[in-house]
Design a protein around this motif. Structure first.
Motif, PDB file in Angstrom:
ATOM      1  N   VAL A  34      -4.300   5.704  -9.404  1.00  0.00           N
ATOM      2  CA  VAL A  34      -4.733   4.692  -8.438  1.00  0.00           C
ATOM      3  C   VAL A  34      -4.930   5.369  -7.083  1.00  0.00           C
ATOM      4  O   VAL A  34      -3.949   5.735  -6.423  1.00  0.00           O
ATOM      5  CB  VAL A  34      -3.695   3.554  -8.303  1.00  0.00           C
ATOM      6  N   PRO A  35      -6.166   5.570  -6.644  1.00  0.00           N
ATOM      7  CA  PRO A  35      -6.376   6.161  -5.315  1.00  0.00           C
ATOM      8  C   PRO A  35      -6.016   5.173  -4.219  1.00  0.00           C
ATOM      9  O   PRO A  35      -6.077   3.952  -4.414  1.00  0.00           O
ATOM     10  CB  PRO A  35      -7.878   6.462  -5.308  1.00  0.00           C
ATOM     11  N   LEU A  36      -5.605   5.716  -3.071  1.00  0.00           N
ATOM     12  CA  LEU A  36      -5.308   4.890  -1.906  1.00  0.00           C
ATOM     13  C   LEU A  36      -6.329   5.183  -0.819  1.00  0.00           C
ATOM     14  O   LEU A  36      -6.713   6.334  -0.610  1.00  0.00           O
ATOM     15  CB  LEU A  36      -3.909   5.168  -1.361  1.00  0.00           C
ATOM     16  N   PRO A  41      -3.985   0.459  -2.104  1.00  0.00           N
ATOM     17  CA  PRO A  41      -4.636   0.767  -3.376  1.00  0.00           C
ATOM     18  C   PRO A  41      -6.127   0.455  -3.339  1.00  0.00           C
ATOM     19  O   PRO A  41      -6.539  -0.609  -2.868  1.00  0.00           O
ATOM     20  CB  PRO A  41      -3.921  -0.156  -4.373  1.00  0.00           C
ATOM     21  N   GLU A  42      -6.900   1.384  -3.819  1.00  0.00           N
ATOM     22  CA  GLU A  42      -8.352   1.211  -3.906  1.00  0.00           C
ATOM     23  C   GLU A  42      -8.665   0.902  -5.371  1.00  0.00           C
ATOM     24  O   GLU A  42      -8.922   1.795  -6.180  1.00  0.00           O
ATOM     25  CB  GLU A  42      -9.071   2.477  -3.447  1.00  0.00           C
ATOM     26  N   ALA A 152      -1.413  -9.216  -9.357  1.00  0.00           N
ATOM     27  CA  ALA A 152      -2.828  -9.459  -9.049  1.00  0.00           C
ATOM     28  C   ALA A 152      -3.673  -8.204  -9.269  1.00  0.00           C
ATOM     29  O   ALA A 152      -4.821  -8.289  -9.709  1.00  0.00           O
ATOM     30  CB  ALA A 152      -2.970  -9.948  -7.606  1.00  0.00           C
ATOM     31  N   LEU A 153      -3.112  -7.035  -8.954  1.00  0.00           N
ATOM     32  CA  LEU A 153      -3.872  -5.792  -9.058  1.00  0.00           C
ATOM     33  C   LEU A 153      -3.737  -5.123 -10.424  1.00  0.00           C
ATOM     34  O   LEU A 153      -4.569  -4.277 -10.780  1.00  0.00           O
ATOM     35  CB  LEU A 153      -3.418  -4.820  -7.965  1.00  0.00           C
ATOM     36  N   ALA A 170       1.939   2.503  -5.378  1.00  0.00           N
ATOM     37  CA  ALA A 170       0.941   2.490  -4.314  1.00  0.00           C
ATOM     38  C   ALA A 170       1.213   1.383  -3.297  1.00  0.00           C
ATOM     39  O   ALA A 170       0.938   1.540  -2.098  1.00  0.00           O
ATOM     40  CB  ALA A 170      -0.463   2.328  -4.904  1.00  0.00           C
ATOM     41  N   LEU A 171       1.740   0.252  -3.751  1.00  0.00           N
ATOM     42  CA  LEU A 171       2.087  -0.848  -2.842  1.00  0.00           C
ATOM     43  C   LEU A 171       3.442  -0.634  -2.179  1.00  0.00           C
ATOM     44  O   LEU A 171       3.653  -1.046  -1.033  1.00  0.00           O
ATOM     45  CB  LEU A 171       2.100  -2.168  -3.619  1.00  0.00           C
ATOM     46  N   LEU A 172       4.360   0.000  -2.902  1.00  0.00           N
ATOM     47  CA  LEU A 172       5.693   0.215  -2.349  1.00  0.00           C
ATOM     48  C   LEU A 172       5.666   1.226  -1.205  1.00  0.00           C
ATOM     49  O   LEU A 172       6.412   1.072  -0.215  1.00  0.00           O
ATOM     50  CB  LEU A 172       6.633   0.703  -3.453  1.00  0.00           C
ATOM     51  N   LEU A 173       4.839   2.235  -1.318  1.00  0.00           N
ATOM     52  CA  LEU A 173       4.824   3.282  -0.292  1.00  0.00           C
ATOM     53  C   LEU A 173       4.626   2.726   1.114  1.00  0.00           C
ATOM     54  O   LEU A 173       5.432   3.011   2.012  1.00  0.00           O
ATOM     55  CB  LEU A 173       3.765   4.330  -0.619  1.00  0.00           C
TER      56      LEU A 173
END
Length: 210
Positions: A34-36, A41-42, A152-153, A170-173
């Protein structure tokens, strides 16, 4: 690396494997990337695949029941997705929850892969909460109120599936970074100092110093 951490092209990575008890015979069962972009997250760049391990896999508590024998049997073998993995992972700044475990497994099978840096959200949380006794990814996602965003993602995915875990990391970071003294102004260098794993080549392979 004195740029803001949000300016860096980060990539969240998660692997699901047969387990460390297999040692050198541990197989990859699933991988997600998952790229950011700007620290978020993108989703348009998300990539995931199951991987055929080439043998039957006994049920284990850490293997999602969704990864059934039928699904794995019809998945592509690792050699068929190696180019896809290399394109997305090689020479990237990788993040993940206990990323060292994922990176060791990936390098065991694809030793030519290199990472610019490895940033561990578990290590970052332990820096922020040194007295904490538990820091599983699913626990922290609940603690930081991120469960709805992960669902959702990563719809139709659950903890211990690669996409769920990669999206969750990715969301936690950014949630953890907000708790650092510098908050949103935290630099990549500072983030790597606090939560990075040092890569040290030994006997022709990369090992990680925790």
């Amino acid at each position: 690396m004195d740029q803001l951490w949000t300016a860096a092209p980060l990539v969240a990575l998660d692997l699901e494997g047969t387990g460390g008890q297999d040692r050198d015979r541990e197989k990859i069962l699933e991988i997600a990337v998952v790229p950011l972009a700007a620290g978020r997250p993108e989703i348009g760049g998300v990539w995931e695949t199951t991987v055929n391990p080439g043998r039957s896999i006994a049920p284990r508590p850490w293997i999602s029941p969704d990864l059934t024998g039928t699904i794995l049997l019809t998945a592509p073998p690792l050699e068929d997705v190696t180019d896809d993995i290399t394109t997305r992972v090689h020479k990237q700044i990788l993040i993940g929850h206990n990323i060292g475990v994922d990176w060791r497994l990936l390098q065991r099978h694809l030793p030519d892969l290199e990472a610019v840096a490895l940033i561990d959200t578990a290590r970052l949380y332990k820096h922020l909460r040194p007295a904490a006794e538990r820091w599983s990814l699913s626990r922290l996602i609940t603690q930081y109120g991120l469960s709805d965003q992960v669902r959702a993602l990563a719809p139709k995915r659950t903890p211990h599936r690669a996409l769920w875990d990669a999206v969750a990391a990715a969301l936690l970071l950014p949630a953890l970074v907000q708790d650092l003294p510098g908050g949103a102004a935290t630099t990549l260098a500072e983030l790597e100092r606090i939560a990075g794993l040092r890569q040290q080549p030994a006997a022709g392979q990369t090992t990680l110093e925790f």
